[in-house]
Design a protein around this motif. Structure first.
Motif, PDB file in Angstrom:
ATOM      1  N   VAL A  30       0.887  -1.232   0.007  1.00  0.00           N
ATOM      2  CA  VAL A  30       0.006   0.238  -0.080  1.00  0.00           C
ATOM      3  C   VAL A  30       1.045   1.316   0.137  1.00  0.00           C
ATOM      4  CG1 VAL A  30      -1.773   1.091   1.328  1.00  0.00           C
ATOM      5  CG2 VAL A  30      -1.940  -1.136   1.189  1.00  0.00           C
ATOM      6  N   GLY A  31       0.524   2.274  -0.804  1.00  0.00           N
ATOM      7  CA  GLY A  31       1.476   3.304  -1.059  1.00  0.00           C
ATOM      8  C   GLY A  31       1.708   3.957   0.133  1.00  0.00           C
ATOM      9  N   HIS A  32       0.576   4.289   1.047  1.00  0.00           N
ATOM     10  CA  HIS A  32       0.718   5.134   2.405  1.00  0.00           C
ATOM     11  C   HIS A  32       1.689   4.283   3.239  1.00  0.00           C
ATOM     12  CE1 HIS A  32      -1.377   8.549   1.023  1.00  0.00           C
ATOM     13  NE2 HIS A  32      -2.570   8.075   1.380  1.00  0.00           N
ATOM     14  N   CYS A  33       1.897   2.955   3.124  1.00  0.00           N
ATOM     15  CA  CYS A  33       2.577   2.086   4.246  1.00  0.00           C
ATOM     16  C   CYS A  33       4.086   2.052   3.818  1.00  0.00           C
ATOM     17  CB  CYS A  33       1.906   0.669   3.924  1.00  0.00           C
ATOM     18  SG  CYS A  33       0.332   0.616   4.833  1.00  0.00           S
ATOM     19  N   VAL A  34       4.227   2.298   2.611  1.00  0.00           N
ATOM     20  CA  VAL A  34       5.465   2.275   1.847  1.00  0.00           C
ATOM     21  C   VAL A  34       6.106   3.660   2.321  1.00  0.00           C
ATOM     22  CG1 VAL A  34       6.935   2.607  -0.117  1.00  0.00           C
ATOM     23  CG2 VAL A  34       5.076   1.101  -0.243  1.00  0.00           C
ATOM     24  N   GLU A  35       5.263   4.756   2.273  1.00  0.00           N
ATOM     25  CA  GLU A  35       5.928   6.077   2.840  1.00  0.00           C
ATOM     26  C   GLU A  35       6.354   5.970   4.207  1.00  0.00           C
ATOM     27  OE1 GLU A  35       3.851   9.459  -0.061  1.00  0.00           O
ATOM     28  OE2 GLU A  35       2.521   8.482   1.371  1.00  0.00           O
ATOM     29  N   ARG A  36       5.560   5.426   4.983  1.00  0.00           N
ATOM     30  CA  ARG A  36       5.729   5.167   6.553  1.00  0.00           C
ATOM     31  C   ARG A  36       6.857   4.258   6.767  1.00  0.00           C
ATOM     32  NH1 ARG A  36       0.007   4.950   7.147  1.00  0.00           N
ATOM     33  NH2 ARG A  36      -0.019   2.970   7.339  1.00  0.00           N
ATOM     34  N   HIS A  37       7.125   3.260   6.089  1.00  0.00           N
ATOM     35  CA  HIS A  37       8.377   2.233   6.272  1.00  0.00           C
ATOM     36  C   HIS A  37       9.208   2.137   4.878  1.00  0.00           C
ATOM     37  CE1 HIS A  37       6.600   1.388  10.097  1.00  0.00           C
ATOM     38  NE2 HIS A  37       5.366   1.049   9.412  1.00  0.00           N
ATOM     39  N   PRO A  38       9.772   3.155   4.379  1.00  0.00           N
ATOM     40  CA  PRO A  38      10.410   2.905   3.015  1.00  0.00           C
ATOM     41  C   PRO A  38      11.549   2.048   3.153  1.00  0.00           C
ATOM     42  CG  PRO A  38      10.949   4.992   4.190  1.00  0.00           C
ATOM     43  CD  PRO A  38       9.729   4.505   5.018  1.00  0.00           C
ATOM     44  N   GLU A  39      12.208   1.932   4.514  1.00  0.00           N
ATOM     45  CA  GLU A  39      13.227   1.141   4.744  1.00  0.00           C
ATOM     46  C   GLU A  39      12.890  -0.370   4.744  1.00  0.00           C
ATOM     47  OE1 GLU A  39      11.214   1.395   8.695  1.00  0.00           O
ATOM     48  OE2 GLU A  39      11.749   2.793   7.007  1.00  0.00           O
ATOM     49  N   VAL A  40      11.829  -0.475   4.786  1.00  0.00           N
ATOM     50  CA  VAL A  40      11.066  -1.999   5.119  1.00  0.00           C
ATOM     51  C   VAL A  40      11.046  -2.372   3.597  1.00  0.00           C
ATOM     52  CG1 VAL A  40       9.588  -3.734   5.754  1.00  0.00           C
ATOM     53  CG2 VAL A  40      10.303  -1.982   7.298  1.00  0.00           C
ATOM     54  N   ALA A  41      10.220  -1.494   2.803  1.00  0.00           N
ATOM     55  CA  ALA A  41      10.135  -1.897   1.314  1.00  0.00           C
ATOM     56  C   ALA A  41      11.444  -2.124   0.626  1.00  0.00           C
ATOM     57  CB  ALA A  41       9.387  -0.636   0.763  1.00  0.00           C
ATOM     58  N   SER A  52      -4.219   4.074  -0.493  1.00  0.00           N
ATOM     59  CA  SER A  52      -4.855   4.047   0.867  1.00  0.00           C
ATOM     60  C   SER A  52      -5.706   2.739   1.154  1.00  0.00           C
ATOM     61  CB  SER A  52      -5.800   5.159   0.706  1.00  0.00           C
ATOM     62  OG  SER A  52      -6.770   5.124  -0.119  1.00  0.00           O
ATOM     63  N   HIS A  53      -5.926   2.086   0.228  1.00  0.00           N
ATOM     64  CA  HIS A  53      -6.609   0.630   0.477  1.00  0.00           C
ATOM     65  C   HIS A  53      -8.231   1.273   1.345  1.00  0.00           C
ATOM     66  CE1 HIS A  53      -7.802  -3.169   1.885  1.00  0.00           C
ATOM     67  NE2 HIS A  53      -6.716  -3.924   1.168  1.00  0.00           N
ATOM     68  N   THR A  54      -8.602   2.118   0.485  1.00  0.00           N
ATOM     69  CA  THR A  54     -10.205   2.597   1.145  1.00  0.00           C
ATOM     70  C   THR A  54     -11.025   2.206   0.005  1.00  0.00           C
ATOM     71  OG1 THR A  54      -9.707   4.787   0.326  1.00  0.00           O
ATOM     72  CG2 THR A  54      -9.208   4.121   2.597  1.00  0.00           C
ATOM     73  N   HIS A  90      -1.787 -11.358   5.012  1.00  0.00           N
ATOM     74  CA  HIS A  90      -1.652 -10.047   5.405  1.00  0.00           C
ATOM     75  C   HIS A  90      -0.591  -9.501   6.253  1.00  0.00           C
ATOM     76  CE1 HIS A  90      -5.552 -10.605   3.244  1.00  0.00           C
ATOM     77  NE2 HIS A  90      -5.446  -9.315   2.786  1.00  0.00           N
ATOM     78  N   ASP A  91       0.246  -8.955   5.980  1.00  0.00           N
ATOM     79  CA  ASP A  91       1.232  -8.354   6.915  1.00  0.00           C
ATOM     80  C   ASP A  91       0.836  -7.060   7.408  1.00  0.00           C
ATOM     81  OD1 ASP A  91       1.743  -7.355   4.206  1.00  0.00           O
ATOM     82  OD2 ASP A  91       3.674  -7.075   4.824  1.00  0.00           O
ATOM     83  N   GLY A  92      -0.101  -6.430   6.934  1.00  0.00           N
ATOM     84  CA  GLY A  92      -0.819  -5.339   7.722  1.00  0.00           C
ATOM     85  C   GLY A  92      -2.490  -5.288   7.588  1.00  0.00           C
ATOM     86  N   PHE A  93      -2.926  -4.329   7.784  1.00  0.00           N
ATOM     87  CA  PHE A  93      -4.514  -4.275   7.937  1.00  0.00           C
ATOM     88  C   PHE A  93      -5.082  -3.053   7.119  1.00  0.00           C
ATOM     89  CE2 PHE A  93      -8.555  -3.208   9.994  1.00  0.00           C
ATOM     90  CZ  PHE A  93      -9.436  -3.928   9.527  1.00  0.00           C
ATOM     91  N   ASP A  94      -5.652  -3.196   5.972  1.00  0.00           N
ATOM     92  CA  ASP A  94      -5.873  -2.367   4.929  1.00  0.00           C
ATOM     93  C   ASP A  94      -4.569  -1.285   4.974  1.00  0.00           C
ATOM     94  OD1 ASP A  94      -8.363  -3.389   5.106  1.00  0.00           O
ATOM     95  OD2 ASP A  94      -9.446  -1.863   6.193  1.00  0.00           O
ATOM     96  N   GLY A  95      -4.822   0.166   5.269  1.00  0.00           N
ATOM     97  CA  GLY A  95      -3.596   0.928   4.984  1.00  0.00           C
ATOM     98  C   GLY A  95      -3.163   1.276   6.510  1.00  0.00           C
ATOM     99  N   HIS A  96      -3.621   0.707   7.337  1.00  0.00           N
ATOM    100  CA  HIS A  96      -3.501   1.121   8.808  1.00  0.00           C
ATOM    101  C   HIS A  96      -2.624   0.421   9.756  1.00  0.00           C
ATOM    102  CE1 HIS A  96      -7.123   3.465   7.354  1.00  0.00           C
ATOM    103  NE2 HIS A  96      -7.805   2.541   7.380  1.00  0.00           N
ATOM    104  N   GLY A  97      -1.751  -0.273   9.359  1.00  0.00           N
ATOM    105  CA  GLY A  97      -1.262  -1.174  10.426  1.00  0.00           C
ATOM    106  C   GLY A  97      -1.952  -2.299  11.074  1.00  0.00           C
TER     107      GLY A  97
END
Length: 237
Positions: free
Chosen positions: A74-85, A101-103, A193-200
């Protein structure tokens, strides 16, 4: 009359799910949920990340077993965790587009989902240095016009089968793994799923399920591949 009305609504919702979200619907030919079944291979895929610490824990498991997988970010998750991506790429895995945004609301506004896909392509290109050629829509939504839009954007839609219908509630990882192993066939694409929607969100039991699934499928003679390998399509442009 009330009962009949409720039954009619339930039937309509069921039909909509079957057509637009079920991997077994008539539209699945345009949104493959499995690959060729000639070999005992399976593709592990992970949606809704990156999400820490769970994405890194899954990466550790995959590295310990020398397995390459496919992550739909998810794009917003990549912005939060660029090092993991970036680690996902450095570890040899494949990254695909899973919206910005996964909405669900983006499916209801004209061109909103197309803009999200384009923005996520830009984010991924900047962060990981590659432009994905694979995409998965949130909730496996498969409206025909949406799938045509993805193909016009040179993206290959990829579906799959959820490891367990109740993963969202983080039931026992062992229970999820038993279901995932039971439904696996040669050519399966399994969705975790390693996340939940776009919210961690907490995905500790998913990590357990991934560990048990890897061990169970390995014992049954399965080999693990990435989605692009399984389907014979490019991973990146």
């Amino acid at each position: 009359m009330i009962v009949l009305g409720v039954l009619a609504v339930a039937a309509a919702l069921g039909a909509a799910y079957w057509l637009l979200m079920s991997p077994f619907s008539p539209t699945s030919r345009d949104y493959p949920y499995h690959g060729p079944d000639e070999e005992r291979v399976v593709a592990l895929t992970f949606d809704d990340g990156p999400n820490e610490p769970y994405t890194s824990q899954i990466l550790d498991l995959l590295a310990a077993h020398d397995i390459r997988a496919t992550f739909f970010h998810v794009g917003h998750c990549v912005e939060r965790h660029p090092e993991v991506a970036r680690r996902v790429i450095e570890d040899g895995h494949v990254v695909g587009n899973h919206s910005l945004s996964h909405t669900f609301g983006t499916y209801l506004r004209p061109n909103a989902f197309a803009r999200e896909v384009e923005q996520t392509q830009t984010i991924l290109s900047r962060v990981i240095g590659r432009t994905p050629a694979l995409a998965r829509t949130p909730w496996l939504w498969r409206q025909p016009a949406l799938l045509r839009m993805l193909r016009r954007s040179d993206l290959h839609p990829v579906a799959g089968e959820f490891c367990h219908a109740l993963e969202v509630f983080q039931i026992s990882g062992a229970r999820m793994a038993r279901r995932a192993i039971a439904k696996t066939r040669p050519g399966s694409i399994l969705i975790f799923h390693d996340g939940f929607d776009g919210h961690g969100g907490n995905r500790a039991q998913t990590v357990v399920a991934v560990r048990d699934t890897i061990e169970g499928l390995t014992a049954r003679g399965y080999r693990f591949v990435t989605v692009d390998e399984l389907l014979g399509v490019p991973a990146y442009h």
